[in-house]
Write an enzyme that holds these catalytic residues in place. Structure first.
Site, PDB file in Angstrom:
ATOM      1  N   GLY A   1       0.940  -1.011  -0.217  1.00  0.00           N
ATOM      2  CA  GLY A   1       0.024   0.321  -0.053  1.00  0.00           C
ATOM      3  C   GLY A   1       0.478   1.235  -0.240  1.00  0.00           C
ATOM      4  O   GLY A   1       1.038   2.321   0.515  1.00  0.00           O
TER       5      GLY A   1
ATOM      6  N   LEU B   1       1.483   3.955  -1.903  1.00  0.00           N
ATOM      7  CA  LEU B   1       1.455   4.578  -3.065  1.00  0.00           C
ATOM      8  C   LEU B   1       0.097   5.248  -1.685  1.00  0.00           C
ATOM      9  O   LEU B   1      -1.210   6.186  -2.541  1.00  0.00           O
ATOM     10  CB  LEU B   1       0.913   4.260  -4.458  1.00  0.00           C
ATOM     11  CG  LEU B   1       2.066   4.058  -4.988  1.00  0.00           C
ATOM     12  CD1 LEU B   1       1.272   3.290  -5.912  1.00  0.00           C
ATOM     13  CD2 LEU B   1       3.116   4.605  -4.569  1.00  0.00           C
TER      14      LEU B   1
ATOM     15  N   GLN C   1      -2.351   7.185   1.170  1.00  0.00           N
ATOM     16  CA  GLN C   1      -2.387   8.901   1.878  1.00  0.00           C
ATOM     17  C   GLN C   1      -0.361   7.830   3.191  1.00  0.00           C
ATOM     18  O   GLN C   1      -0.231   8.764   2.947  1.00  0.00           O
ATOM     19  CB  GLN C   1      -3.233   9.115   3.136  1.00  0.00           C
ATOM     20  CG  GLN C   1      -3.040  10.314   2.938  1.00  0.00           C
ATOM     21  CD  GLN C   1      -4.425   9.945   3.761  1.00  0.00           C
ATOM     22  OE1 GLN C   1      -4.505   9.658   4.374  1.00  0.00           O
ATOM     23  NE2 GLN C   1      -4.429  11.889   4.492  1.00  0.00           N
TER      24      GLN C   1
ATOM     25  N   ARG D   1      -1.055  -0.767  -8.514  1.00  0.00           N
ATOM     26  CA  ARG D   1      -0.717  -0.081  -9.544  1.00  0.00           C
ATOM     27  C   ARG D   1       0.650  -0.452 -10.130  1.00  0.00           C
ATOM     28  O   ARG D   1       1.762  -0.883  -9.243  1.00  0.00           O
ATOM     29  CB  ARG D   1      -0.351   0.873  -9.183  1.00  0.00           C
ATOM     30  CG  ARG D   1      -2.382   2.082  -8.539  1.00  0.00           C
ATOM     31  CD  ARG D   1      -2.108   2.948  -8.786  1.00  0.00           C
ATOM     32  NE  ARG D   1      -1.024   4.384  -9.371  1.00  0.00           N
ATOM     33  CZ  ARG D   1      -0.744   5.297  -9.476  1.00  0.00           C
ATOM     34  NH1 ARG D   1      -0.726   6.170  -7.924  1.00  0.00           N
ATOM     35  NH2 ARG D   1       0.363   6.217 -10.048  1.00  0.00           N
TER      36      ARG D   1
ATOM     37  N   TYR E   1     -15.928  -0.693   7.463  1.00  0.00           N
ATOM     38  CA  TYR E   1     -14.409  -0.146   7.650  1.00  0.00           C
ATOM     39  C   TYR E   1     -13.577  -0.556   9.547  1.00  0.00           C
ATOM     40  O   TYR E   1     -12.734  -1.092   9.956  1.00  0.00           O
ATOM     41  CB  TYR E   1     -14.016   1.228   7.712  1.00  0.00           C
ATOM     42  CG  TYR E   1     -13.022   1.881   7.903  1.00  0.00           C
ATOM     43  CD1 TYR E   1     -12.897   2.899   8.871  1.00  0.00           C
ATOM     44  CD2 TYR E   1     -11.614   1.200   7.266  1.00  0.00           C
ATOM     45  CE1 TYR E   1     -11.242   3.688   8.934  1.00  0.00           C
ATOM     46  CE2 TYR E   1     -10.408   1.874   7.533  1.00  0.00           C
ATOM     47  CZ  TYR E   1      -9.736   2.767   8.104  1.00  0.00           C
ATOM     48  OH  TYR E   1      -9.438   3.572   8.449  1.00  0.00           O
TER      49      TYR E   1
HETATM   50  C1  VAH Z   1     -11.165   7.243   7.148  1.00  0.00           C
HETATM   51  N1  VAH Z   1      -8.876   8.347   7.308  1.00  0.00           N
HETATM   52  O1  VAH Z   1     -11.858   9.062   6.608  1.00  0.00           O
HETATM   53  C2  VAH Z   1     -10.551   7.010   8.343  1.00  0.00           C
HETATM   54  C3  VAH Z   1      -9.583   7.133   8.893  1.00  0.00           C
HETATM   55  C4  VAH Z   1     -10.411   7.858  11.761  1.00  0.00           C
HETATM   56  C5  VAH Z   1     -10.841   7.299  10.578  1.00  0.00           C
HETATM   57  O2  VAH Z   1      -9.728   6.320   9.743  1.00  0.00           O
HETATM   58  O3  VAH Z   1     -12.345   6.437   7.297  1.00  0.00           O
END
Ligand code: VAH
Length: 317
Positions: A11, A13, A15, A39, A145
């Site tokens: 990963g 590339l 953020q 990529r 997530y």
């Molecule tokens: C998101 N940047 O917004 C991530 C982060 C706390 C948020 O894990 O999903």
């Protein structure tokens, strides 16, 4: 004679990956850090040498890569973030979880000395403590997530306890950086806003103006990551993931800080589905355990971050 470090960053590339790759190369030498991302090489600007195209979901290819190289460390950063994950829950769960399990398994099999995997404050949910959210407490995430990160933390602890794998993790807050375009995160408004400011455009913020969220400048996040990875194992009392904190601000507060440097900059607030995600997260984080165990201390406040961002941001079309 200790083997020289040879590091794989998956990963590279993304953020975090862009800046972590550069910092790892500074510390361990350019040729000792293999950057990998999905990529193809021709797409990749060449300061990321050595580079390999890798689909982390290709288990055979991933095992061949790890079997053929004696990596001493693996940084596994590939994941789908909160907002993107809500648009494609099954794909987010598959990528975030299956890739982690592959990396944990292969790291044990091929005796990788240390593994880093990023968790997030997204593991907390609506019933978590809102202010100074503690290291241990109610989580109950409401995004795929967040669920994948919470599950991943327990897998990391399991592999540490059952297999002795030295896998380490932090719960990153929203991260702000000037390299790379804003991604699929709910906190990425705080990156997007800078691009609008430097292009002289009015910024349309997808969160309400008073939505406070835990945030951190990428320079602090990279330093925290490496300070954790270089800490003696015996210092570490947490093998899920450490709470990490630096800033907490609202869209209105970061807008006002930018407007001090960019006169005439305008904003409007048009909340979308990401408001519900943001409302489910704490507004600030207690990272006293990271401070106690391995001396964590942030360096960038809001004013210092805004100035540094405006001086360095790479404007994307
Ligand atoms: C998101 N940047 O917004 C991530 C982060 C706390 C948020 O894990 O999903």
């Amino acid at each position: 004679m200790k083997q020289k470090e040879y590091i794989l960053i998956i990963g590279a590339l993304g953020q975090i990956g862009r800046e972590l790759t550069d910092e790892l190369r500074e510390r361990y030498g350019k040729e000792n850090v293999l950057a990998a991302d999905i990529r193809p090489k021709e797409d990749v600007s060449f300061e990321k040498h050595p580079y390999i195209q890798l689909n982390v979901m290709d288990k055979v290819g991933l095992e061949n890569l790890i079997a053929e190289n004696k990596f001493t460390q693996i940084y596994h950063l590939a994941a789908m973030l909160s907002a993107s994950g809500e648009r494609n829950p099954q794909a987010a769960w598959a990528l975030n979880m299956e890739s982690l399990l592959s990396i944990l398994d292969l790291s044990v099999k091929y005796k990788v000395e240390k593994v880093f995997w990023p968790s997030s404050i997204a593991i907390f949910g609506p019933d978590s403590v809102k202010q100074n959210c503690p290291q241990q407490g109610v989580t109950e995430p409401t995004t795929i997530y967040g669920i994948s990160k919470a599950a991943g933390e327990y897998w990391c602890k399991y592999y540490f306890e059952k297999h002795g794998l030295d896998v380490r993790s932090v719960r990153y807050p929203g991260l702000i950086s000037y390299t790379g375009a804003p991604g699929g995160g709910t906190t990425d408004y705080a990156v997007d806003i800078f691009h609008s400011a430097v292009k002289g455009e009015k910024y349309t913020c997808f969160l309400k103006k008073d939505t406070a969220l835990p945030m951190m400048y990428m320079h602090d996040a990279i330093r925290a990551t490496l300070e954790l990875m270089e800490a003696p194992a015996e210092f570490l009392s947490v093998r899920t993931a450490y709470n990490l904190s630096a800033l907490s601000f609202t869209p209105k507060e970061i807008y006002e800080e930018i407007a001090k440097e960019v006169p005439g900059f305008e904003i409007e607030y048009v909340p979308d589905f990401r408001q519900q995600i943001a409302d489910s997260w704490p507004q600030s984080i207690d990272d006293s355990v990271a401070s106690k165990d391995w001396g964590w201390k942030p360096a960038f406040d809001l004013e210092k971050m805004v100035k540094d961002m405006l001086q360095n941001i790479e404007v994307y079309p």
